[in-house]
Design an enzyme around this catalytic site. Structure first.
Site, PDB file in Angstrom:
ATOM      1  CD  GLU A   1      77.121  28.600  46.819  1.00  0.00           C
ATOM      2  OE1 GLU A   1      78.353  29.158  47.247  1.00  0.00           O
ATOM      3  OE2 GLU A   1      76.372  28.028  47.849  1.00  0.00           O
TER       4      GLU A   1
ATOM      5  CB  SER B   1      74.802  29.170  41.087  1.00  0.00           C
ATOM      6  OG  SER B   1      74.763  28.630  42.303  1.00  0.00           O
TER       7      SER B   1
ATOM      8  CE1 TYR C   1      79.944  26.687  40.375  1.00  0.00           C
ATOM      9  CE2 TYR C   1      78.593  27.713  42.055  1.00  0.00           C
ATOM     10  CZ  TYR C   1      78.630  26.893  41.166  1.00  0.00           C
ATOM     11  OH  TYR C   1      77.388  26.333  40.430  1.00  0.00           O
TER      12      TYR C   1
HETATM   13  P1  NAP Z   1      78.074  18.319  37.668  1.00  0.00           P
HETATM   14  O1  NAP Z   1      77.387  17.169  38.031  1.00  0.00           O
HETATM   15  O2  NAP Z   1      79.441  18.855  38.427  1.00  0.00           O
HETATM   16  O3  NAP Z   1      78.571  18.638  36.061  1.00  0.00           O
HETATM   17  C1  NAP Z   1      79.341  19.334  35.641  1.00  0.00           C
HETATM   18  C2  NAP Z   1      79.574  19.193  34.026  1.00  0.00           C
HETATM   19  O4  NAP Z   1      80.420  20.195  33.536  1.00  0.00           O
HETATM   20  C3  NAP Z   1      80.062  17.762  33.867  1.00  0.00           C
HETATM   21  O5  NAP Z   1      79.645  17.295  32.622  1.00  0.00           O
HETATM   22  C4  NAP Z   1      81.685  18.071  33.652  1.00  0.00           C
HETATM   23  O6  NAP Z   1      82.264  17.366  32.792  1.00  0.00           O
HETATM   24  C5  NAP Z   1      81.519  19.558  32.864  1.00  0.00           C
HETATM   25  N1  NAP Z   1      82.694  20.279  32.858  1.00  0.00           N
HETATM   26  C6  NAP Z   1      83.626  20.646  33.940  1.00  0.00           C
HETATM   27  N2  NAP Z   1      84.464  21.391  33.381  1.00  0.00           N
HETATM   28  C7  NAP Z   1      84.448  21.461  32.026  1.00  0.00           C
HETATM   29  C8  NAP Z   1      85.087  22.374  31.150  1.00  0.00           C
HETATM   30  N3  NAP Z   1      86.220  23.001  31.568  1.00  0.00           N
HETATM   31  N4  NAP Z   1      84.510  22.377  30.032  1.00  0.00           N
HETATM   32  C9  NAP Z   1      83.368  21.562  29.652  1.00  0.00           C
HETATM   33  N5  NAP Z   1      82.828  20.933  30.711  1.00  0.00           N
HETATM   34  C10 NAP Z   1      83.154  21.044  31.717  1.00  0.00           C
HETATM   35  O7  NAP Z   1      76.935  19.608  37.688  1.00  0.00           O
HETATM   36  P2  NAP Z   1      75.417  19.661  37.728  1.00  0.00           P
HETATM   37  O8  NAP Z   1      75.123  19.561  39.186  1.00  0.00           O
HETATM   38  O9  NAP Z   1      75.066  18.870  36.936  1.00  0.00           O
HETATM   39  O10 NAP Z   1      75.279  21.503  37.565  1.00  0.00           O
HETATM   40  C11 NAP Z   1      75.172  21.750  36.071  1.00  0.00           C
HETATM   41  C12 NAP Z   1      75.258  23.218  36.078  1.00  0.00           C
HETATM   42  O11 NAP Z   1      74.410  23.780  36.753  1.00  0.00           O
HETATM   43  C13 NAP Z   1      76.732  23.613  36.647  1.00  0.00           C
HETATM   44  O12 NAP Z   1      77.086  24.770  35.790  1.00  0.00           O
HETATM   45  C14 NAP Z   1      76.591  23.933  38.086  1.00  0.00           C
HETATM   46  O13 NAP Z   1      77.463  24.954  38.356  1.00  0.00           O
HETATM   47  C15 NAP Z   1      75.124  24.720  37.900  1.00  0.00           C
HETATM   48  N6  NAP Z   1      74.359  24.707  39.016  1.00  0.00           N
HETATM   49  C16 NAP Z   1      74.189  23.498  39.583  1.00  0.00           C
HETATM   50  C17 NAP Z   1      73.073  23.415  40.747  1.00  0.00           C
HETATM   51  C18 NAP Z   1      72.859  22.369  41.514  1.00  0.00           C
HETATM   52  O14 NAP Z   1      72.528  22.410  42.573  1.00  0.00           O
HETATM   53  N7  NAP Z   1      73.213  20.913  40.944  1.00  0.00           N
HETATM   54  C19 NAP Z   1      72.674  24.545  41.330  1.00  0.00           C
HETATM   55  C20 NAP Z   1      72.732  25.752  40.509  1.00  0.00           C
HETATM   56  C21 NAP Z   1      73.651  25.841  39.345  1.00  0.00           C
HETATM   57  P3  NAP Z   1      83.308  15.845  33.379  1.00  0.00           P
HETATM   58  O15 NAP Z   1      81.819  14.891  33.670  1.00  0.00           O
HETATM   59  O16 NAP Z   1      84.085  15.643  32.512  1.00  0.00           O
HETATM   60  O17 NAP Z   1      83.658  16.364  34.832  1.00  0.00           O
HETATM   61  N1  GDD Z   2      80.228  19.011  49.935  1.00  0.00           N
HETATM   62  C1  GDD Z   2      80.199  18.892  51.351  1.00  0.00           C
HETATM   63  N2  GDD Z   2      80.689  18.146  52.135  1.00  0.00           N
HETATM   64  N3  GDD Z   2      79.277  19.938  52.031  1.00  0.00           N
HETATM   65  C2  GDD Z   2      79.173  19.752  53.380  1.00  0.00           C
HETATM   66  C3  GDD Z   2      79.715  18.839  53.933  1.00  0.00           C
HETATM   67  C4  GDD Z   2      80.640  17.975  53.260  1.00  0.00           C
HETATM   68  O1  GDD Z   2      81.382  16.991  53.896  1.00  0.00           O
HETATM   69  N4  GDD Z   2      79.457  19.001  55.448  1.00  0.00           N
HETATM   70  C5  GDD Z   2      78.677  20.163  55.541  1.00  0.00           C
HETATM   71  N5  GDD Z   2      78.577  20.466  53.941  1.00  0.00           N
HETATM   72  C6  GDD Z   2      77.637  21.830  53.713  1.00  0.00           C
HETATM   73  C7  GDD Z   2      78.518  22.887  53.022  1.00  0.00           C
HETATM   74  O2  GDD Z   2      79.447  23.713  53.658  1.00  0.00           O
HETATM   75  C8  GDD Z   2      77.429  23.844  52.387  1.00  0.00           C
HETATM   76  O3  GDD Z   2      76.983  24.542  53.608  1.00  0.00           O
HETATM   77  C9  GDD Z   2      76.373  22.495  52.460  1.00  0.00           C
HETATM   78  O4  GDD Z   2      76.744  21.474  53.237  1.00  0.00           O
HETATM   79  C10 GDD Z   2      75.888  22.335  51.102  1.00  0.00           C
HETATM   80  O5  GDD Z   2      77.317  21.731  50.222  1.00  0.00           O
HETATM   81  P1  GDD Z   2      77.332  21.073  48.892  1.00  0.00           P
HETATM   82  O6  GDD Z   2      76.323  19.931  48.745  1.00  0.00           O
HETATM   83  O7  GDD Z   2      78.659  20.878  48.753  1.00  0.00           O
HETATM   84  O8  GDD Z   2      76.721  22.245  47.830  1.00  0.00           O
HETATM   85  P2  GDD Z   2      76.794  23.827  47.717  1.00  0.00           P
HETATM   86  O9  GDD Z   2      75.316  24.542  48.305  1.00  0.00           O
HETATM   87  O10 GDD Z   2      77.998  24.275  48.347  1.00  0.00           O
HETATM   88  O11 GDD Z   2      76.993  24.072  46.035  1.00  0.00           O
HETATM   89  C11 GDD Z   2      75.982  23.294  45.276  1.00  0.00           C
HETATM   90  O12 GDD Z   2      74.837  23.959  45.177  1.00  0.00           O
HETATM   91  C12 GDD Z   2      74.980  25.330  44.255  1.00  0.00           C
HETATM   92  C13 GDD Z   2      73.499  26.158  44.475  1.00  0.00           C
HETATM   93  O13 GDD Z   2      73.243  26.785  45.418  1.00  0.00           O
HETATM   94  C14 GDD Z   2      76.608  22.938  44.012  1.00  0.00           C
HETATM   95  O14 GDD Z   2      75.804  22.225  43.106  1.00  0.00           O
HETATM   96  C15 GDD Z   2      76.921  24.194  43.254  1.00  0.00           C
HETATM   97  O15 GDD Z   2      77.256  24.001  41.924  1.00  0.00           O
HETATM   98  C16 GDD Z   2      75.537  25.180  42.991  1.00  0.00           C
HETATM   99  O16 GDD Z   2      75.672  26.272  42.380  1.00  0.00           O
END
Ligand code: NAP
Ligand code: GDD
Length: 339
Positions: free
Chosen positions: A135, A133, A157
């Site tokens: 992050e 990520s 995280y």
């Molecule tokens: P998400 O919608 O939160 O999905 C997370 C998945 O992980 C769900 O299927 C959840 O199952 C499963 N899970 C949670 N805890 C688990 C455990 N202990 N064992 C097995 N499965 C578990 O996340 P996403 O946005 O699709 O992201 C997919 C991956 O990419 C994650 O690893 C996230 O950290 C990473 N990532 C995401 C982003 C982004 O912007 N979306 C960016 C960079 C990296 P349940 O449905 O049962 O909760």
């Molecule tokens: N969730 C959330 N809720 N975020 C908020 C809010 C709120 O009400 N208000 C402001 N934010 C700001 C957060 O402080 C952060 O700076 C930004 O919006 C994005 O927050 P999220 O959408 O929660 O995403 P993230 O950047 O913290 O994390 C996501 O992206 C990562 C990749 O950079 C997640 O998908 C992580 O799993 C992923 O790794």
């Protein structure tokens, strides 16, 4: 022996897992997904994959498991014998990781090593994708961020993801495994979890438009992110596993926008002014914030021939339209006396 490709996906019920499962099935893979037992249904994002309107033989198989349970994961791997493993499972919410740091580490760090160890034991030739990520860059030391930018994680995280990143690299070098890190910047979609900021905004805006709610409470709206479309990003994951060797890649759009700009796009699309509805609530601030993320996807473009297709504006519009439709349906149901 069949030459059919077999993939195992952890996190298949999540946003990315659902798009990836669709993508792999369309490519003719047998797709096996790990799901957690839950007291309520958690397969909503993949249910449509069972209901193929053309009644083709859909090769999707689900297995109960949890990344924290290494023995169980090894057992699934031995049974499925996949060619490719995509490790998308995670406690993926940054804010929640401050409330549940130990559980986040158990899943996002130790869960990865459980899987890597199982692969090393069962078959070292299995190709492995790790959902790393942006992050991990946290308090960024340079902009834009590339594969060479040092990490400075700012949450439990992010620390857990850094641990997994290095284990993947280490298994690649120590055991000659085909293991890759996709360092994905934020990617969103109409299937995004409703507590992430983009979806929280589009969901609320649709409901405000339909008179179902008045206010939206947010935290730091000055934060900037490099936002892309999840449907584009899962293709990059697959491309990484088709290369001759494992490697690490930044996957991003190369543009950054603030939460405030996202609000402008979404509320503007609906003919609303967000300033009439948004209130800042300190409950949504984080103990440590990541102020700015901006990725340089040059390596993914050059090596994988991957480019993002959906722009920031198109993404905001796609999500706004989808959530406006949801809100309209909710209003109609209410008018007919349903909850
Ligand atoms: P998400 O919608 O939160 O999905 C997370 C998945 O992980 C769900 O299927 C959840 O199952 C499963 N899970 C949670 N805890 C688990 C455990 N202990 N064992 C097995 N499965 C578990 O996340 P996403 O946005 O699709 O992201 C997919 C991956 O990419 C994650 O690893 C996230 O950290 C990473 N990532 C995401 C982003 C982004 O912007 N979306 C960016 C960079 C990296 P349940 O449905 O049962 O909760
Ligand atoms: N969730 C959330 N809720 N975020 C908020 C809010 C709120 O009400 N208000 C402001 N934010 C700001 C957060 O402080 C952060 O700076 C930004 O919006 C994005 O927050 P999220 O959408 O929660 O995403 P993230 O950047 O913290 O994390 C996501 O992206 C990562 C990749 O950079 C997640 O998908 C992580 O799993 C992923 O790794």
């Amino acid at each position: 022996m069949s030459d059919k490709k077999v993939a195992l996906v952890t996190g298949i019920t999540g946003q990315d897992g659902s798009y990836l499962a669709e993508f792999l099935l369309a490519k003719g893979y047998d797709v096996h997904g790990v799901i957690r037992r839950s007291s309520s249904f958690n397969t909503e994002r993949i249910d449509h994959l069972y209901r193929d309107p053309h009644e083709r033989d859909v090769r999707l198989f689900l297995h109960f498991g949890d990344l924290v349970d290494g023995t169980g994961m090894r057992e699934i791997l031995s049974r499925v014998r996949p060619h490719e493993v995509y490790n998308l499972g995670a406690q993926s919410h940054v804010r929640v990781s401050f409330d549940q740091p130990v559980y986040t580490v158990q899943t996002d760090a130790l869960g990865t090593i459980n899987l890597l160890e199982a692969i090393r034991d069962v078959d070292k030739n299995i190709r492995f994708y790790q959902a790393s990520s942006s992050e991990m860059y946290g308090k960024v030391v340079e902009t834009p961020q590339t594969e060479k930018t040092p990490f400075y994680p700012r949450s439990p995280y992010a620390c857990a993801k850094v641990y997994s990143y290095w284990q993947v690299l280490n298994y690649r070098e120590a055991y000659d495994m085909h293991a890759s890190n996709g360092i994905l910047f934020n990617h969103e979609s109409p299937r995004r979890g409703e507590t992430f900021v983009t979806r929280k905004i589009t969901r609320a805006a649709g409901r405000i438009k339909e008179g179902l709610q008045k206010k939206l409470f947010l935290g730091n709206i000055e934060a900037k992110r490099d936002w892309g479309f999840a449907g584009d990003y899962i293709e990059a994951m697959w491309l990484m596993l088709q290369q001759p060797k494992g490697d690490d890649y930044v996957v991003a759009t190369g543009e950054t926008h603030s939460v405030r700009e996202f609000l402008d796009e979404v509320f503007g699309h609906l003919g609303l002014n967000w300033k009439d509805h948004v209130e800042i609530d300190p409950r949504y601030f984080r103990p440590t914030e990541v102020d700015l993320l901006l990725g340089d996807p040059a390596k993914a473009k050059r090596v994988l021939n991957w480019t993002p297709k959906v722009t920031f504006k198109a993404l905001a519009k796609m999500m706004t339209e989808a959530d406006w439709t949801l809100a309209k349906n909710e209003r109609i149901l209410r008018e007919h006396g349903h909850k």
